[in-house]
Design a protein around this motif. Structure first.
Motif, PDB file in Angstrom:
ATOM      1  N   ALA A  62       0.947  -1.300  -0.097  1.00  0.00           N
ATOM      2  CA  ALA A  62      -0.083  -0.064  -0.047  1.00  0.00           C
ATOM      3  C   ALA A  62       0.923   1.313   0.090  1.00  0.00           C
ATOM      4  O   ALA A  62       1.908   1.545   0.568  1.00  0.00           O
ATOM      5  N   ILE A  63       0.496   2.348  -0.816  1.00  0.00           N
ATOM      6  CA  ILE A  63       1.012   3.541  -0.462  1.00  0.00           C
ATOM      7  C   ILE A  63       0.245   4.408   0.363  1.00  0.00           C
ATOM      8  O   ILE A  63      -1.145   4.531   0.080  1.00  0.00           O
ATOM      9  N   ILE A  64       1.038   5.019   1.269  1.00  0.00           N
ATOM     10  CA  ILE A  64       0.498   5.700   2.446  1.00  0.00           C
ATOM     11  C   ILE A  64       0.777   7.013   2.525  1.00  0.00           C
ATOM     12  O   ILE A  64       2.016   7.369   2.273  1.00  0.00           O
ATOM     13  N   GLU A  65       0.034   7.976   1.971  1.00  0.00           N
ATOM     14  CA  GLU A  65       0.107   9.585   2.156  1.00  0.00           C
ATOM     15  C   GLU A  65      -0.070   9.941   3.545  1.00  0.00           C
ATOM     16  O   GLU A  65      -1.148   9.657   4.199  1.00  0.00           O
ATOM     17  N   VAL A  66       0.879  10.562   4.253  1.00  0.00           N
ATOM     18  CA  VAL A  66       0.984  11.156   5.479  1.00  0.00           C
ATOM     19  C   VAL A  66       0.890  12.745   5.664  1.00  0.00           C
ATOM     20  O   VAL A  66       1.932  13.122   5.011  1.00  0.00           O
ATOM     21  N   LYS A  67       0.196  13.234   6.297  1.00  0.00           N
ATOM     22  CA  LYS A  67       0.163  14.483   6.611  1.00  0.00           C
ATOM     23  C   LYS A  67       0.908  14.758   7.926  1.00  0.00           C
ATOM     24  O   LYS A  67       0.314  14.241   8.942  1.00  0.00           O
ATOM     25  N   VAL A  68       2.023  15.431   8.097  1.00  0.00           N
ATOM     26  CA  VAL A  68       2.692  15.784   9.287  1.00  0.00           C
ATOM     27  C   VAL A  68       2.978  16.902   9.533  1.00  0.00           C
ATOM     28  O   VAL A  68       3.023  17.958   8.651  1.00  0.00           O
ATOM     29  N   PHE A  86      10.034   1.335  11.409  1.00  0.00           N
ATOM     30  CA  PHE A  86       8.956  -0.097  11.326  1.00  0.00           C
ATOM     31  C   PHE A  86       9.155  -0.809  10.203  1.00  0.00           C
ATOM     32  O   PHE A  86       9.494  -0.519   9.078  1.00  0.00           O
ATOM     33  N   PRO A  87       9.381  -2.055  10.692  1.00  0.00           N
ATOM     34  CA  PRO A  87       9.963  -3.045   9.786  1.00  0.00           C
ATOM     35  C   PRO A  87       9.029  -3.231   8.421  1.00  0.00           C
ATOM     36  O   PRO A  87       9.030  -3.643   7.355  1.00  0.00           O
ATOM     37  N   GLU A  88       7.489  -2.860   8.895  1.00  0.00           N
ATOM     38  CA  GLU A  88       6.505  -2.972   7.682  1.00  0.00           C
ATOM     39  C   GLU A  88       6.760  -1.881   6.598  1.00  0.00           C
ATOM     40  O   GLU A  88       6.408  -1.992   5.461  1.00  0.00           O
ATOM     41  N   VAL A  89       7.326  -0.923   6.923  1.00  0.00           N
ATOM     42  CA  VAL A  89       7.690   0.236   6.012  1.00  0.00           C
ATOM     43  C   VAL A  89       8.876  -0.115   5.043  1.00  0.00           C
ATOM     44  O   VAL A  89       9.999  -0.046   5.404  1.00  0.00           O
ATOM     45  N   VAL A  90       8.541  -0.217   3.652  1.00  0.00           N
ATOM     46  CA  VAL A  90       9.481  -0.285   2.750  1.00  0.00           C
ATOM     47  C   VAL A  90      10.299   0.769   2.202  1.00  0.00           C
ATOM     48  O   VAL A  90      11.507   0.770   2.045  1.00  0.00           O
ATOM     49  N   SER A  91       9.603   1.902   2.079  1.00  0.00           N
ATOM     50  CA  SER A  91      10.133   3.252   1.676  1.00  0.00           C
ATOM     51  C   SER A  91       9.338   4.449   2.392  1.00  0.00           C
ATOM     52  O   SER A  91       8.209   4.313   2.659  1.00  0.00           O
ATOM     53  N   VAL A  92      10.356   5.514   2.483  1.00  0.00           N
ATOM     54  CA  VAL A  92       9.580   6.692   2.922  1.00  0.00           C
ATOM     55  C   VAL A  92      10.197   7.893   2.165  1.00  0.00           C
ATOM     56  O   VAL A  92      11.307   8.026   1.974  1.00  0.00           O
ATOM     57  N   ARG A  93       9.269   8.651   1.650  1.00  0.00           N
ATOM     58  CA  ARG A  93       9.743   9.626   0.824  1.00  0.00           C
ATOM     59  C   ARG A  93       9.166  11.034   0.961  1.00  0.00           C
ATOM     60  O   ARG A  93       7.934  11.050   1.408  1.00  0.00           O
ATOM     61  N   LEU A  94       9.932  12.220   1.175  1.00  0.00           N
ATOM     62  CA  LEU A  94       9.282  13.445   1.383  1.00  0.00           C
ATOM     63  C   LEU A  94       8.735  14.022   0.058  1.00  0.00           C
ATOM     64  O   LEU A  94       9.490  13.721  -0.986  1.00  0.00           O
ATOM     65  N   VAL A  95       7.491  14.236  -0.157  1.00  0.00           N
ATOM     66  CA  VAL A  95       6.836  14.596  -1.388  1.00  0.00           C
ATOM     67  C   VAL A  95       6.173  16.042  -1.390  1.00  0.00           C
ATOM     68  O   VAL A  95       5.885  16.668  -0.281  1.00  0.00           O
ATOM     69  N   SER A  96       5.997  16.513  -2.659  1.00  0.00           N
ATOM     70  CA  SER A  96       5.364  17.822  -2.584  1.00  0.00           C
ATOM     71  C   SER A  96       3.523  17.472  -2.896  1.00  0.00           C
ATOM     72  O   SER A  96       3.444  16.359  -2.953  1.00  0.00           O
ATOM     73  N   GLY A  97       2.759  18.466  -2.404  1.00  0.00           N
ATOM     74  CA  GLY A  97       1.355  18.103  -2.455  1.00  0.00           C
ATOM     75  C   GLY A  97       0.631  18.198  -1.417  1.00  0.00           C
ATOM     76  O   GLY A  97       1.272  18.968  -0.446  1.00  0.00           O
ATOM     77  N   ASP A  98      -0.555  17.649  -1.294  1.00  0.00           N
ATOM     78  CA  ASP A  98      -1.611  17.678  -0.300  1.00  0.00           C
ATOM     79  C   ASP A  98      -0.822  17.028   1.132  1.00  0.00           C
ATOM     80  O   ASP A  98      -0.915  17.272   2.243  1.00  0.00           O
ATOM     81  N   HIS A  99      -0.077  16.190   0.812  1.00  0.00           N
ATOM     82  CA  HIS A  99       0.423  15.214   1.878  1.00  0.00           C
ATOM     83  C   HIS A  99       2.056  15.346   1.983  1.00  0.00           C
ATOM     84  O   HIS A  99       2.849  15.931   0.944  1.00  0.00           O
ATOM     85  N   ASP A 100       2.838  15.079   2.958  1.00  0.00           N
ATOM     86  CA  ASP A 100       4.117  15.348   3.158  1.00  0.00           C
ATOM     87  C   ASP A 100       4.955  14.235   2.942  1.00  0.00           C
ATOM     88  O   ASP A 100       6.060  14.342   2.522  1.00  0.00           O
ATOM     89  N   LEU A 101       4.793  13.158   3.359  1.00  0.00           N
ATOM     90  CA  LEU A 101       5.364  11.719   3.185  1.00  0.00           C
ATOM     91  C   LEU A 101       4.681  10.766   2.300  1.00  0.00           C
ATOM     92  O   LEU A 101       3.450  10.688   2.569  1.00  0.00           O
ATOM     93  N   SER A 102       5.404  10.044   1.784  1.00  0.00           N
ATOM     94  CA  SER A 102       4.752   9.038   1.066  1.00  0.00           C
ATOM     95  C   SER A 102       5.426   7.714   1.434  1.00  0.00           C
ATOM     96  O   SER A 102       6.660   7.533   1.265  1.00  0.00           O
ATOM     97  N   LEU A 103       4.666   6.792   1.937  1.00  0.00           N
ATOM     98  CA  LEU A 103       5.238   5.605   2.388  1.00  0.00           C
ATOM     99  C   LEU A 103       4.781   4.511   1.760  1.00  0.00           C
ATOM    100  O   LEU A 103       3.674   4.423   1.068  1.00  0.00           O
ATOM    101  N   LEU A 104       5.502   3.418   1.167  1.00  0.00           N
ATOM    102  CA  LEU A 104       5.310   2.077   0.726  1.00  0.00           C
ATOM    103  C   LEU A 104       5.380   0.919   1.817  1.00  0.00           C
ATOM    104  O   LEU A 104       6.436   0.812   2.456  1.00  0.00           O
ATOM    105  N   VAL A 105       4.300   0.468   1.929  1.00  0.00           N
ATOM    106  CA  VAL A 105       4.073  -0.332   3.240  1.00  0.00           C
ATOM    107  C   VAL A 105       3.789  -1.970   2.686  1.00  0.00           C
ATOM    108  O   VAL A 105       2.984  -1.901   1.870  1.00  0.00           O
ATOM    109  N   ARG A 106       4.302  -2.697   3.333  1.00  0.00           N
ATOM    110  CA  ARG A 106       4.101  -4.170   2.999  1.00  0.00           C
ATOM    111  C   ARG A 106       3.566  -4.853   4.226  1.00  0.00           C
ATOM    112  O   ARG A 106       3.853  -4.722   5.355  1.00  0.00           O
ATOM    113  N   GLY A 107       2.516  -5.873   3.820  1.00  0.00           N
ATOM    114  CA  GLY A 107       1.871  -6.572   4.773  1.00  0.00           C
ATOM    115  C   GLY A 107       1.573  -7.844   4.250  1.00  0.00           C
ATOM    116  O   GLY A 107       1.531  -8.305   3.003  1.00  0.00           O
ATOM    117  N   LYS A 108       0.917  -8.966   5.157  1.00  0.00           N
ATOM    118  CA  LYS A 108       0.553 -10.203   4.517  1.00  0.00           C
ATOM    119  C   LYS A 108      -0.819 -10.052   4.041  1.00  0.00           C
ATOM    120  O   LYS A 108      -1.482 -10.785   3.124  1.00  0.00           O
TER     121      LYS A 108
END
Length: 159
Positions: A62-68, A86-108
């Motif tokens: 899942a791609i998670i947009e996070v406003k911080v 967090f081990p579930e988080v594959v990547s974290v990026r600072l992005v422009s737009g409505d949210h600040d961080l973009s996460l790629l999260v992996r789960g079962k």
């Protein structure tokens, strides 16, 4: 150096001899340059791109947009680093737009990813909100197109 890095980025298993032939740089010099890049942290690691859809092991991404809220003097770095641990988080990026961080999260399962966001990320002090986008299918990963062309099942008609 840049040319060697681009070759390695496309194929981490290529030999130093092949790189030497492609770049016209002596093989011993190629080995030295790669070792130096590894020592300096320019080359972080060697990676394999896997098409998980072809393996029975199922993963949900899942791609998670996070406003911080940013923190004085460190901006977004400390909250991004905290989330990245967090081990579930594959990547974290600072992005422009409505949210600040973009996460790629992996789960079962989708439920596991949803609970991870609801119980671990959303409650963090500086997190104002999240938006979750489950990845349904990956067409390209790290520069590799994962689609395979289907063979035509129709019979050729000739006059």
């Amino acid at each position: 150096m840049k040319e060697i890095l681009e070759i390695l980025e496309n194929d981490a298993r290529i030999s130093t001899g092949e790189i030497a032939a492609l770049t016209k740089i002596p093989e011993h010099k190629v080995r030295e340059m790669i070792a130096e890049a590894e020592k300096k942290g320019i080359i972080r690691k060697y990676k394999t791109v896997i098409d998980w859809d072809k393996v029975e092991a199922e993963h949900v991404y899942a791609i998670i947009e996070v406003k911080v809220t940013s923190e004085r003097e460190v901006g977004y770095d400390s909250i991004a680093e905290r989330i990245a641990r967090f081990p579930e988080v594959v990547s974290v990026r600072l992005v422009s737009g409505d949210h600040d961080l973009s996460l790629l999260v992996r789960g079962k399962t989708m439920k596991e990813v949803a609970f991870f966001i609801a119980e671990k990320v959303a409650p963090l002090d500086r997190v104002q909100g999240t938006v979750t986008h489950f990845i349904l299918k990956t067409y390209k990963q790290d520069g590799d197109i994962l689609l395979e062309k289907e063979e035509s099942k129709r019979l050729a008609i000739t006059p």
